[in-house]
Write an enzyme that holds these catalytic residues in place. Sequence first.
Site, PDB file in Angstrom:
ATOM      1  N   TYR A  31      10.393  68.618  44.866  1.00 51.22           N
ATOM      2  CA  TYR A  31       9.312  67.838  45.946  1.00 51.22           C
ATOM      3  C   TYR A  31       8.135  68.994  46.231  1.00 51.22           C
ATOM      4  O   TYR A  31       8.233  70.079  46.023  1.00 51.22           O
ATOM      5  CB  TYR A  31      10.308  67.446  47.081  1.00 51.22           C
ATOM      6  CG  TYR A  31      10.786  68.442  47.981  1.00 51.22           C
ATOM      7  CD1 TYR A  31      11.698  69.515  47.454  1.00 51.22           C
ATOM      8  CD2 TYR A  31      10.264  68.747  49.272  1.00 51.22           C
ATOM      9  CE1 TYR A  31      12.178  70.488  48.238  1.00 51.22           C
ATOM     10  CE2 TYR A  31      10.500  69.891  49.992  1.00 51.22           C
ATOM     11  CZ  TYR A  31      11.450  70.703  49.645  1.00 51.22           C
ATOM     12  OH  TYR A  31      11.650  71.696  50.418  1.00 51.22           O
ATOM     13  N   LYS A 144      10.978  74.658  43.845  1.00 52.45           N
ATOM     14  CA  LYS A 144      11.228  73.709  44.881  1.00 52.45           C
ATOM     15  C   LYS A 144      12.078  72.502  44.600  1.00 52.45           C
ATOM     16  O   LYS A 144      11.487  71.321  44.370  1.00 52.45           O
ATOM     17  CB  LYS A 144      10.014  73.283  45.554  1.00 52.45           C
ATOM     18  CG  LYS A 144       9.825  72.914  47.122  1.00 52.45           C
ATOM     19  CD  LYS A 144       8.462  72.875  47.693  1.00 52.45           C
ATOM     20  CE  LYS A 144       8.534  72.411  48.775  1.00 52.45           C
ATOM     21  NZ  LYS A 144       8.988  73.068  50.218  1.00 52.45           N
ATOM     22  N   GLU A 176      13.874  85.190  52.756  1.00 48.53           N
ATOM     23  CA  GLU A 176      12.994  84.141  53.503  1.00 48.53           C
ATOM     24  C   GLU A 176      13.970  83.218  54.683  1.00 48.53           C
ATOM     25  O   GLU A 176      14.759  83.384  54.954  1.00 48.53           O
ATOM     26  CB  GLU A 176      12.277  83.239  52.677  1.00 48.53           C
ATOM     27  CG  GLU A 176      13.145  82.347  51.818  1.00 48.53           C
ATOM     28  CD  GLU A 176      12.686  81.539  50.640  1.00 48.53           C
ATOM     29  OE1 GLU A 176      11.489  81.136  50.921  1.00 48.53           O
ATOM     30  OE2 GLU A 176      13.487  80.860  49.841  1.00 48.53           O
ATOM     31  N   LEU A 200      11.092  80.946  47.545  1.00 47.57           N
ATOM     32  CA  LEU A 200       9.970  80.119  47.291  1.00 47.57           C
ATOM     33  C   LEU A 200       8.736  80.628  47.357  1.00 47.57           C
ATOM     34  O   LEU A 200       8.344  81.303  48.673  1.00 47.57           O
ATOM     35  CB  LEU A 200      10.081  78.835  48.144  1.00 47.57           C
ATOM     36  CG  LEU A 200       9.091  77.672  47.740  1.00 47.57           C
ATOM     37  CD1 LEU A 200       9.460  77.305  46.296  1.00 47.57           C
ATOM     38  CD2 LEU A 200       9.021  76.643  48.705  1.00 47.57           C
TER      39      LEU A 200
HETATM   40  N1  PLP Z   1      10.508  78.778  51.779  1.00 48.11           N
HETATM   41  C1  PLP Z   1      11.360  77.624  51.707  1.00 48.11           C
HETATM   42  C2  PLP Z   1      12.689  77.876  51.475  1.00 48.11           C
HETATM   43  C3  PLP Z   1      10.746  76.618  51.841  1.00 48.11           C
HETATM   44  O1  PLP Z   1      11.524  75.421  52.065  1.00 48.11           O
HETATM   45  C4  PLP Z   1       9.610  76.442  52.413  1.00 48.11           C
HETATM   46  C5  PLP Z   1       8.790  75.012  52.883  1.00 48.11           C
HETATM   47  O2  PLP Z   1       9.141  74.184  53.308  1.00 48.11           O
HETATM   48  C6  PLP Z   1       8.806  77.655  52.411  1.00 48.11           C
HETATM   49  C7  PLP Z   1       9.431  78.822  52.203  1.00 48.11           C
HETATM   50  C8  PLP Z   1       7.275  77.595  52.840  1.00 48.11           C
HETATM   51  O3  PLP Z   1       6.552  76.891  51.947  1.00 48.11           O
HETATM   52  P1  PLP Z   1       5.056  76.325  52.087  1.00 48.11           P
HETATM   53  O4  PLP Z   1       4.222  77.202  52.937  1.00 48.11           O
HETATM   54  O5  PLP Z   1       4.723  76.025  50.741  1.00 48.11           O
HETATM   55  O6  PLP Z   1       5.446  75.054  52.836  1.00 48.11           O
END
Ligand code: PLP
Length: 281
Positions: A31, A144, A176, A200
């Site tokens: 997603y 993701k 994270e 991620l």
């Molecule tokens: N890390 C995780 C596990 C996430 O689910 C998300 C976003 O929801 C992020 C980092 C941040 O990613 P982004 O800046 O692309 O929203």
Amino acid sequence: EKLILNGRLMDRENASIDIEDRGYQFGDGIYEVVRVYHGRLFTNELHLNRLFLSAEKLSLRIPYTAQELTAQLEKLVEANGVGTGIVYLQFTRGAAKRKHHFPEKSETTYVAYTSELDRPLEKMKKGVKAVLSEDIRWLRCDIKSLNLLGNVLAKQKAVENGCYEAIQHRGETVTEGSSSNVFIVKNDELATHPATNLILNGITRQVLLDICRKQGIPVREEAFTVDDLLGADEVFITSTTSEVMPIVQIDGKMVGDGAPGAVTRKLQHAFEREINGLSAQ
Ligand code: PLP
């Protein structure tokens, strides 16, 4: 309210998904969440790049080009009259008789819908609290994927402790947030976990790293420890929905002087300029 199901714009109440869809049974899908500001998709190209990367890592077929997807998403945002919000898009390996291995034949199921969502302006000004949580997720956090139980349990812990986010760590190493990336500031230098299989690679993270490079703010993409986190001058998290969010307390202990720091605020302003279509100087 309109949504897109397999490329077709339709009313939400007319959409249906097979009970043997592999997204539903196995979390076998991916997603993205894309921000909408001023009725326009924000950093859409970066999100679609990551979507195609996630698909490749799972041998999942996306039967559209990035250009086709962009055109569809823009049409959806317009149809629903979204000003400030998000687009959620999801691709699964489709419906097939329930067996763990990939089905010989299945059509990708693709859904996109929109949601109004305000910017968290008040929280960004005051900062929010976080809890620490052992990172119990699998070793492909770079994808993701729809498998989010580790993230769900971590966020639940945060909520049960009256906190906004859970900051995860594998042993001593901070990875994270449950749905965000984590940055620390120490002596005006930033650090964040490198984009390995353990996190991620957030789009907001990427935008922020870019801002830092352009403004000559030193950043190290290097793992840091829980002690580094607790001893940092400033801590903030980044995500599509939370933007640049100051963390002012972790496990009940104050970060710095307990208020959003100067470097964090400077980066919030720079990010705001990106939102308004003004790139960093
Ligand atoms: N890390 C995780 C596990 C996430 O689910 C998300 C976003 O929801 C992020 C980092 C941040 O990613 P982004 O800046 O692309 O929203």
